[in-house]
Design an enzyme around this catalytic site. Structure first.
Site, PDB file in Angstrom:
ATOM      1  CD  GLU A  73      -2.167   1.418   2.897  1.00 33.53           C
ATOM      2  OE1 GLU A  73      -1.572   2.176   3.705  1.00 33.53           O
ATOM      3  OE2 GLU A  73      -3.173   0.753   3.197  1.00 33.53           O
ATOM      4  CG  ASP A 137      -5.721  -2.212  -0.942  1.00 32.78           C
ATOM      5  OD1 ASP A 137      -5.009  -3.232  -0.853  1.00 32.78           O
ATOM      6  OD2 ASP A 137      -5.756  -1.329  -0.056  1.00 32.78           O
TER       7      ASP A 137
END
Length: 394
Positions: A73, A137
């Site tokens: 991330e 993600d």
């Protein structure tokens, strides 16, 4: 505390996020080609983020964690900010470190491996991958960063790698749920148990799905965008998104592990909704189903730290990072009072708090929020990144 999920097992891990303000005073950088400072250059907050959290080799570190961890991330967000700042040198360092350390050097267009989500200090004192499972993600963000970098910097090598990574995500992290269709798993392993599939609403930025649909029209992305809206709408009956939810027996249900709480993961749902282009047909409906947060801030003057998505019951006061996420949300809603509150709180990012260290999550959500409301970037109706430097400053 901010909760993340172990990508291998699907179990919650606590990452220890204090609600402190961060300091982002940095050295000014001259605007290119004589352009005025502001949206075109002199992004001191980004430069301070790089100085504080990014090593010279391109590793982003979350110093609030005991294992001095790096996540995929953090790498993906920093690549996005480097693109907004037209900082290709940092972008390449971030990509190179990710390739070498999270993807085992298997990260080119002909042989792309999903990067491990967690890297840091091991129990024996050495450093390396702590969990080899990937985070979808972050994978989406890296693919998006590469595709936009290829377009904006006119570099086909980035484009080819972005296309290969998108294809890998579609193959390994997108599943066809009976009665729904394509949906993004949080990671390849640990999120399907019998007829229960655990899902994360904050992993589905509309702009990214639109951009992937634009660049890979044969992929699942357009349908995934539609399903993602239905997902967020269904699991947010009081206008508040949960951190996690699940698909079971043909319907979305409360997550069996974490319940209906919405907190440090869910705050990004409001951010992604606020960033979407108003021209996107799903932008206004998506914002509309998240109206609970706007009402709660109007009532209390601050966002709740935690909220029950099924009842709307809330507790605590959200930290500075929440205001970074909510600033674009208020702007998209035309909520001047909410946006004014966010601007006032985010001023602490530049002022700092004496004796307190800047925090990673405050930093990244602050850059997303302030960069957007200050006009440094936006997304068009196809989800493509439009940085200020591309037209006004290039």
């Amino acid at each position: 505390m901010r909760f993340r999920i172990n990508r291998r097992t699907g179990l919650a891990l606590t990452l220890g996020l204090a609600a402190a303000a961060a300091s982002f005073a940095g050295a000014a950088r001259a605007a290119p080609n004589g352009a005025a400072a502001g949206a075109c250059g002199n992004w001191s907050a980004y430069r301070s983020f790089v100085a504080r959290f990014m090593q010279a080799d391109g590793r982003v570190i979350d110093f609030s964690t005991a294992n001095q961890q790096t996540t995929s991330e953090g790498q993906s967000y920093a690549m996005f900010f480097a693109l907004i700042d037209n900082d290709r040198a940092s972008f390449d360092k971030l990509l190179a470190w990710t390739r070498s350390n999270l993807a085992g050097n298997q990260f080119d267009a002909r042989n792309v491996r999903l990067p491990a989500w967690l890297w840091g200090k091991k129990t024996d004192g050495s450093y390396g991958v702590l969990d080899p499972n990937s985070a979808s993600d972050s994978d989406l963000w890296i693919a998006y960063d590469l595709l936009q970098a290829g377009r904006l910097w006119r570099e086909p090598t980035y484009t080819k790698l972005g296309q290969a990574l998108a294809a890998r995500i579609a193959h390994d992290e997108v599943v066809d749920l009976p009665g729904l269709g394509p949906m993004l798993l949080p990671g390849p392993q640990g999120f399907r148990n019998g007829n229960v599939t655990r899902l994360n609403p904050s992993y589905l930025p509309l702009s990214l799905l639109r951009a992937l649909a634009h660049d890979a029209p044969d992929g699942p992305w357009a349908k995934l965008a539609e399903n993602s809206y239905q997902f967020v709408k269904t699991v947010s009956p009081q206008g508040f998104a949960p951190d996690w939810a699940a698909w079971q027996s043909g319907q979305f249900v409360v997550d069996p592990k974490t319940g209906d709480v919405g907190s440090y993961d869910a705050i990004r749902v409001y951010l992604w909704a606020g960033l979407a282009s108003p021209a996107d047909p799903l932008a206004k409906p998506w914002l509309a189903v998240l109206g609970g947060m706007r009402a709660k801030v109007a009532q209390n003057g601050f966002p709740p730290e935690k909220v029950a998505s099924t009842t709307g019951a809330s507790s605590g006061e959200g930290p500075l990072s929440y205001w970074g996420a909510l600033a674009p949300y208020f702007k998209a809603l035309g909520d001047e009072r909410g946006l004014g509150l966010a601007r006032a709180r985010l001023a602490a990012l530049d002022a700092g708090v004496p004796g307190r260290e800047p925090l990673y999550y405050d930093g990244v959500l602050g850059l997303f929020g302030t960069g957007f409301i200050d006009g440094r970037y936006r997304f068009d109706e196809a989800g493509r990144l439009v940085p200020a430097w591309r037209n006004a400053c290039d």
